[in-house]
Motif scaffolding. Structure first.
Motif, mmCIF file in Angstrom:
data_model
loop_
_atom_site.group_PDB
_atom_site.id
_atom_site.type_symbol
_atom_site.label_atom_id
_atom_site.label_comp_id
_atom_site.label_asym_id
_atom_site.label_seq_id
_atom_site.Cartn_x
_atom_site.Cartn_y
_atom_site.Cartn_z
ATOM 1 N N TRP A 161 0.830 -1.196 0.000
ATOM 2 C CA TRP A 161 0.000 0.000 0.000
ATOM 3 C C TRP A 161 0.870 1.254 0.000
ATOM 4 C CZ3 TRP A 161 -5.397 0.640 0.318
ATOM 5 C CH2 TRP A 161 -6.127 -0.543 0.391
ATOM 6 N N LEU A 162 0.373 2.292 -0.671
ATOM 7 C CA LEU A 162 0.931 3.633 -0.563
ATOM 8 C C LEU A 162 0.075 4.392 0.437
ATOM 9 C CD1 LEU A 162 2.407 6.293 -1.397
ATOM 10 C CD2 LEU A 162 0.743 6.449 -3.285
ATOM 11 N N TYR A 163 0.694 5.003 1.441
ATOM 12 C CA TYR A 163 -0.030 5.878 2.353
ATOM 13 C C TYR A 163 0.465 7.294 2.135
ATOM 14 C CZ TYR A 163 -1.513 8.342 6.555
ATOM 15 O OH TYR A 163 -2.051 9.261 7.415
ATOM 16 N N VAL A 164 -0.423 8.189 1.720
ATOM 17 C CA VAL A 164 -0.097 9.593 1.563
ATOM 18 C C VAL A 164 -0.424 10.268 2.890
ATOM 19 C CG1 VAL A 164 -0.572 11.720 0.301
ATOM 20 C CG2 VAL A 164 -0.572 9.526 -0.913
ATOM 21 N N GLN A 165 0.613 10.556 3.655
ATOM 22 C CA GLN A 165 0.422 11.135 4.982
ATOM 23 C C GLN A 165 0.165 12.636 4.905
ATOM 24 O OE1 GLN A 165 3.783 10.631 7.611
ATOM 25 N NE2 GLN A 165 2.537 10.996 9.410
ATOM 26 N N TRP A 166 0.951 13.329 4.090
ATOM 27 C CA TRP A 166 0.797 14.779 3.947
ATOM 28 C C TRP A 166 0.812 15.125 2.471
ATOM 29 C CZ3 TRP A 166 5.624 15.277 7.414
ATOM 30 C CH2 TRP A 166 5.281 15.052 8.750
ATOM 31 N N LEU A 167 -0.075 16.017 2.079
ATOM 32 C CA LEU A 167 -0.072 16.586 0.739
ATOM 33 C C LEU A 167 -0.337 18.076 0.902
ATOM 34 C CD1 LEU A 167 -1.761 15.286 -2.478
ATOM 35 C CD2 LEU A 167 -1.813 17.695 -1.871
ATOM 36 N N TRP A 168 0.594 18.893 0.414
ATOM 37 C CA TRP A 168 0.490 20.335 0.563
ATOM 38 C C TRP A 168 0.800 21.011 -0.759
ATOM 39 C CZ3 TRP A 168 4.796 23.652 0.019
ATOM 40 C CH2 TRP A 168 4.518 25.004 0.249
ATOM 41 N N VAL A 169 0.025 22.064 -1.067
ATOM 42 C CA VAL A 169 0.258 22.902 -2.242
ATOM 43 C C VAL A 169 0.190 24.355 -1.782
ATOM 44 C CG1 VAL A 169 -0.580 23.561 -4.532
ATOM 45 C CG2 VAL A 169 -0.789 21.179 -3.785
ATOM 46 N N ALA A 170 1.202 25.147 -2.122
ATOM 47 C CA ALA A 170 1.206 26.571 -1.778
ATOM 48 C C ALA A 170 -0.041 27.234 -2.354
ATOM 49 C CB ALA A 170 2.468 27.240 -2.319
ATOM 50 N N GLU A 171 -0.535 28.195 -1.625
ATOM 51 C CA GLU A 171 -1.802 28.829 -2.002
ATOM 52 C C GLU A 171 -1.792 29.364 -3.429
ATOM 53 O OE1 GLU A 171 -5.011 31.995 -0.200
ATOM 54 O OE2 GLU A 171 -3.447 31.186 1.087
ATOM 55 N N ASP A 172 -0.685 29.968 -3.849
ATOM 56 C CA ASP A 172 -0.650 30.542 -5.198
ATOM 57 C C ASP A 172 -0.504 29.488 -6.300
ATOM 58 O OD1 ASP A 172 2.009 29.905 -4.604
ATOM 59 O OD2 ASP A 172 2.815 31.712 -5.551
ATOM 60 N N GLN A 173 -0.359 28.224 -5.923
ATOM 61 C CA GLN A 173 -0.250 27.133 -6.893
ATOM 62 C C GLN A 173 -1.525 26.287 -6.961
ATOM 63 O OE1 GLN A 173 2.428 26.688 -8.914
ATOM 64 N NE2 GLN A 173 3.340 28.514 -8.009
ATOM 65 N N ARG A 174 -2.473 26.566 -6.091
ATOM 66 C CA ARG A 174 -3.685 25.751 -6.012
ATOM 67 C C ARG A 174 -4.613 26.009 -7.192
ATOM 68 N NH1 ARG A 174 -4.394 26.775 0.467
ATOM 69 N NH2 ARG A 174 -2.487 25.649 0.989
ATOM 70 N N GLY A 175 -5.397 24.977 -7.529
ATOM 71 C CA GLY A 175 -6.406 25.110 -8.577
ATOM 72 C C GLY A 175 -5.905 24.804 -9.968
ATOM 73 N N ALA A 176 -4.656 24.402 -10.111
ATOM 74 C CA ALA A 176 -4.090 24.129 -11.433
ATOM 75 C C ALA A 176 -3.825 22.643 -11.656
ATOM 76 C CB ALA A 176 -2.797 24.929 -11.612
ATOM 77 N N GLY A 177 -4.338 21.784 -10.774
ATOM 78 C CA GLY A 177 -4.176 20.342 -10.955
ATOM 79 C C GLY A 177 -2.878 19.776 -10.422
ATOM 80 N N LEU A 178 -2.129 20.564 -9.676
ATOM 81 C CA LEU A 178 -0.835 20.105 -9.171
ATOM 82 C C LEU A 178 -0.980 18.942 -8.198
ATOM 83 C CD1 LEU A 178 2.182 20.498 -9.303
ATOM 84 C CD2 LEU A 178 1.965 22.356 -7.641
ATOM 85 N N ALA A 179 -1.989 18.969 -7.335
ATOM 86 C CA ALA A 179 -2.196 17.864 -6.385
ATOM 87 C C ALA A 179 -2.422 16.561 -7.132
ATOM 88 C CB ALA A 179 -3.373 18.171 -5.461
ATOM 89 N N GLY A 180 -3.232 16.590 -8.165
ATOM 90 C CA GLY A 180 -3.487 15.381 -8.960
ATOM 91 C C GLY A 180 -2.238 14.876 -9.646
ATOM 92 N N ARG A 181 -1.412 15.789 -10.136
ATOM 93 C CA ARG A 181 -0.167 15.385 -10.793
ATOM 94 C C ARG A 181 0.805 14.776 -9.791
ATOM 95 N NH1 ARG A 181 0.751 20.870 -13.240
ATOM 96 N NH2 ARG A 181 2.940 20.320 -13.190
ATOM 97 N N MET A 182 0.864 15.356 -8.586
ATOM 98 C CA MET A 182 1.741 14.789 -7.551
ATOM 99 C C MET A 182 1.242 13.413 -7.123
ATOM 100 S SD MET A 182 2.953 17.861 -5.017
ATOM 101 C CE MET A 182 1.337 18.071 -4.305
ATOM 102 N N LEU A 183 -0.074 13.274 -6.955
ATOM 103 C CA LEU A 183 -0.623 11.956 -6.600
ATOM 104 C C LEU A 183 -0.283 10.928 -7.673
ATOM 105 C CD1 LEU A 183 -4.111 12.904 -5.143
ATOM 106 C CD2 LEU A 183 -2.266 11.721 -3.925
ATOM 107 N N ALA A 184 -0.420 11.303 -8.931
ATOM 108 C CA ALA A 184 -0.095 10.379 -10.027
ATOM 109 C C ALA A 184 1.370 9.962 -9.972
ATOM 110 C CB ALA A 184 -0.433 11.016 -11.372
ATOM 111 N N ALA A 185 2.265 10.908 -9.663
ATOM 112 C CA ALA A 185 3.697 10.587 -9.559
ATOM 113 C C ALA A 185 3.953 9.636 -8.396
ATOM 114 C CB ALA A 185 4.510 11.866 -9.401
#
Length: 140
Positions: free
Chosen positions: A63-87
């Motif tokens: 299993w992969l456990y994602v304990q913390w996921l953070w995106v700086a406020e000025d980077q939010r809303g551009a799909g970065l979280a999804g791209r990091m999760l995919a990586a």
């Protein structure tokens, strides 16, 4: 029966925590086999080299456990979280993982994780007060 002293502290000694962790790890490995626990991080830097987003977690028992996921406020809303999760998921699959899990009490993050294919499997009401902590999983 001998006397046992129970104490509670918010400043545990590092060696005490190491002993507890080591003993539980040994018990679990004897019970279900080695966890093969390995750290996993995804780090996103801007042109200046500053970290603007990241994931911290680990893989264990397939299993992969994602304990913390953070995106700086000025980077939010551009799909970065999804791209990091995919990586992170791609790396976990390369390690032999079959599934991933994550939890959140943020309604915005909950929607992000669901868009990435994560499905709720449990929840804790009022954790923290006024919010629901949702636990999600995804088959890789």
């Amino acid at each position: 029966m001998s006397y046992l002293a129970i104490s509670v502290t918010e400043t545990p000694a590092a060696e005490d925590l190491a002993l507890i962790s080591g003993q539980l790890t040994a018990f679990n490995e004897a019970d279900v086999g080695p966890a093969d626990r390995r750290p996993l991080a995804v780090v996103v830097r801007d042109d200046a080299g500053s970290i603007v987003a990241g994931i911290s977690g680990y893989t264990a028992w397939g299993w992969l456990y994602v304990q913390w996921l953070w995106v700086a406020e000025d980077q939010r809303g551009a799909g970065l979280a999804g791209r990091m999760l995919a990586a992170a998921e791609a790396d976990a699959k390369a390690r032999g993982c079959h599934s991933a899990y994550i939890d959140t009490f943020s309604p915005v993050a909950l929607k992000t994780y669901q868009r990435a294919g994560y499905v709720p499997f449990g929840a804790l009401e009022d954790f923290p007060p006024g919010r629901t902590r949702t636990f999600l999983q995804k088959r890789l």
